[in-house]
Design an enzyme around this catalytic site. Sequence first.
Site, PDB file in Angstrom:
ATOM      1  N   VAL A   1       0.833  -1.210   0.000  1.00 18.10           N
ATOM      2  CA  VAL A   1       0.000   0.000   0.000  1.00 18.10           C
ATOM      3  C   VAL A   1       0.870   1.264   0.000  1.00 18.10           C
ATOM      4  CG1 VAL A   1      -1.822   1.262   1.191  1.00 18.10           C
ATOM      5  CG2 VAL A   1      -1.852  -1.236   1.192  1.00 18.10           C
TER       6      VAL A   1
ATOM      7  N   LYS B   1     -12.993  -5.337  10.058  1.00 15.49           N
ATOM      8  CA  LYS B   1     -13.736  -4.329   9.282  1.00 15.49           C
ATOM      9  C   LYS B   1     -15.178  -4.215   9.771  1.00 15.49           C
ATOM     10  CE  LYS B   1     -10.743  -5.193   5.337  1.00 15.49           C
ATOM     11  NZ  LYS B   1     -10.504  -6.111   4.220  1.00 15.49           N
TER      12      LYS B   1
ATOM     13  N   GLU C   1      -3.167 -10.226   3.457  1.00 14.66           N
ATOM     14  CA  GLU C   1      -2.377  -9.602   4.515  1.00 14.66           C
ATOM     15  C   GLU C   1      -1.006 -10.269   4.573  1.00 14.66           C
ATOM     16  OE1 GLU C   1      -3.689  -6.925   6.436  1.00 14.66           O
ATOM     17  OE2 GLU C   1      -5.027  -7.163   4.747  1.00 14.66           O
TER      18      GLU C   1
ATOM     19  N   ARG D   1      10.987  -0.760   7.744  1.00 10.65           N
ATOM     20  CA  ARG D   1      11.633  -1.629   8.739  1.00 10.65           C
ATOM     21  C   ARG D   1      13.089  -1.885   8.377  1.00 10.65           C
ATOM     22  NH1 ARG D   1       6.798  -4.591   8.834  1.00 10.65           N
ATOM     23  NH2 ARG D   1       5.645  -3.869  10.631  1.00 10.65           N
TER      24      ARG D   1
ATOM     25  N   ILE E   1     -14.077   1.334  -1.737  1.00  8.37           N
ATOM     26  CA  ILE E   1     -15.501   1.655  -1.516  1.00  8.37           C
ATOM     27  C   ILE E   1     -15.603   2.786  -0.476  1.00  8.37           C
ATOM     28  CG2 ILE E   1     -17.711   0.786  -0.641  1.00  8.37           C
ATOM     29  CD1 ILE E   1     -16.886  -2.001  -1.548  1.00  8.37           C
TER      30      ILE E   1
ATOM     31  N   LYS F   1      -6.882  -1.768   9.769  1.00  2.83           N
ATOM     32  CA  LYS F   1      -8.172  -2.225  10.328  1.00  2.83           C
ATOM     33  C   LYS F   1      -8.020  -2.916  11.673  1.00  2.83           C
ATOM     34  CE  LYS F   1      -6.486  -4.264   6.630  1.00  2.83           C
ATOM     35  NZ  LYS F   1      -6.735  -5.117   5.537  1.00  2.83           N
TER      36      LYS F   1
ATOM     37  N   GLY G   1      -1.336  -9.302  -4.389  1.00  2.00           N
ATOM     38  CA  GLY G   1      -1.256  -8.236  -3.381  1.00  2.00           C
ATOM     39  C   GLY G   1      -2.555  -8.038  -2.613  1.00  2.00           C
TER      40      GLY G   1
ATOM     41  N   ASP H   1      -9.640 -10.589   9.404  1.00  2.00           N
ATOM     42  CA  ASP H   1      -9.595  -9.291   8.713  1.00  2.00           C
ATOM     43  C   ASP H   1     -11.019  -8.765   8.477  1.00  2.00           C
ATOM     44  OD1 ASP H   1      -8.044  -7.290   6.853  1.00  2.00           O
ATOM     45  OD2 ASP H   1      -9.681  -8.085   5.632  1.00  2.00           O
TER      46      ASP H   1
HETATM   47  N1  HSE Z   1      -6.298  -8.520   2.923  1.00  2.00           N
HETATM   48  C1  HSE Z   1      -7.383  -7.609   2.714  1.00  2.00           C
HETATM   49  C2  HSE Z   1      -8.416  -8.279   1.845  1.00  2.00           C
HETATM   50  C3  HSE Z   1      -6.860  -6.357   2.094  1.00  2.00           C
HETATM   51  O1  HSE Z   1      -8.128  -9.321   1.255  1.00  2.00           O
HETATM   52  O2  HSE Z   1      -9.528  -7.794   1.767  1.00  2.00           O
HETATM   53  C4  HSE Z   1      -7.830  -5.224   2.086  1.00  2.00           C
HETATM   54  O3  HSE Z   1      -8.172  -4.811   3.362  1.00  2.00           O
END
Ligand code: HSE
Length: 441
Positions: free
Chosen positions: A17, A208, A193, A48, A139, A108, A190, A204
């Site tokens: 990102v 959210k 995570e 890092r 979105i 998140k 990509g 994840d």
């Molecule tokens: N790893 C997350 C997904 C990235 O696949 O939705 C976006 O938040």
Amino acid sequence: MGETKRVGVGLIGFGVVGEGVARLVRDNAATLTARIGVPIEVVRVAVRDLSRPRGVELDPALFTDDPFRVVDDPKVDIVVEVMGGEHPALELLLAALNKGKPVVTANKALLAIHGEQLYAAAEKNGARLRYEAAIGGVIPIVRTLTGAFAANRIDTVYGIVNGTCNYILTRMAEEGVGYDDALAEAQRLGYAEADPSVDVEGIDAAHKMAILAALAFDTPIDFSDVSVEGIGRISPVDIDMAAAFGYGIKLLGVARRHDDAAVEVRVHPAMVPLDMPIASVNGALNAIEVEGAEMGTNMLVGPGAGQGPTASAVLGDVADLARGLVDGAAVSPRPMNVPVASRVKLPPLPASKAEGRFYLRFTTSDRPGIMAALTKPLGDHGVSIASMIQTEHESDGEETAAVVMLTHRAGGEALAAALAEIDGVGILRSPTVVIRLVGDA
Ligand code: HSE
């Protein structure tokens, strides 16, 4: 800010990102300058490992391996945190907000777990905290809930909020690609995570949904109250069976306020009727449905993961804040719809108690009396069967039956009690797969 010549952005994190943000700042410089009034410039980047090669070329002098130097640098007007993780991201953002510096984050996990502390710090210091990129990629759900939908009482928000899982389930259903291969593709593209178990275990998506529920219902949400189940138990058999019944399988997040008595936030695989619009939200797309009494149901759809969409959401927030810095345009200092201290915490309703319709797949020995052993406990607990398919095959030299049922509406606890009873009989060859049906999710 007086005579602003440019807006300096300090990036904390330079992974998928972060590099995307730097690329977009470079490639869309003219558009951003025209829209903001002055150029956006990346003036500091914390990484890092200083020796790692970069996907976007930037002056090496901008890089540091001390992220607090980004927060402290007077040239940094807006702190952009895209490093992920809880620590030191929390300490960094608190330091920035306590200085009154505007912050944009895509983190998140951080907001789901430590959001209350951050929202309070932002409010106390009058510092802007923006987090559009944390939910649903590009979105614009945060803006929509705090803007276009702000006049509505919202009691239900649900949808597909993890691109990786949606990509995997789509590839499995449409191309028959195996789970591991589909996950590897999602990583290569990509979407996933850094630790992809966070995606496939539903965590994840749960992060959210916790952020969304807090925002939509004006109530604090404890992340530990969110029920989470990932896609690990979904096999090609379930995908085929779901299709035979006219359903697709999606990893769904559901947040519901029950009057002002309880709030329910859960993430789990769900069977979606193929004629529902959300069933055709495929690949890494996300979809978020919001229901309000006056406005009706709205579905927002867009790319939910990946470098371009996430960087675009981050820079959208940056542009908004930058305009505020440049020309004093009205930018709400509130991170939520209401002042954080004014909110009342509602008791959580665990997913296990939520009613619904269910898909059940039992794998049993194939011998007389099996069907009764399955159906009697269900009937005894008031769980009524709507339709059923049995298939036979051989496994480890023994005749095995797969029995698939769709139930009528039933209580979650009644179903759990019936399944525990069935389990106790000793006829099951593997754990029963349970998937909620949507429509009644
Ligand atoms: N790893 C997350 C997904 C990235 O696949 O939705 C976006 O938040």
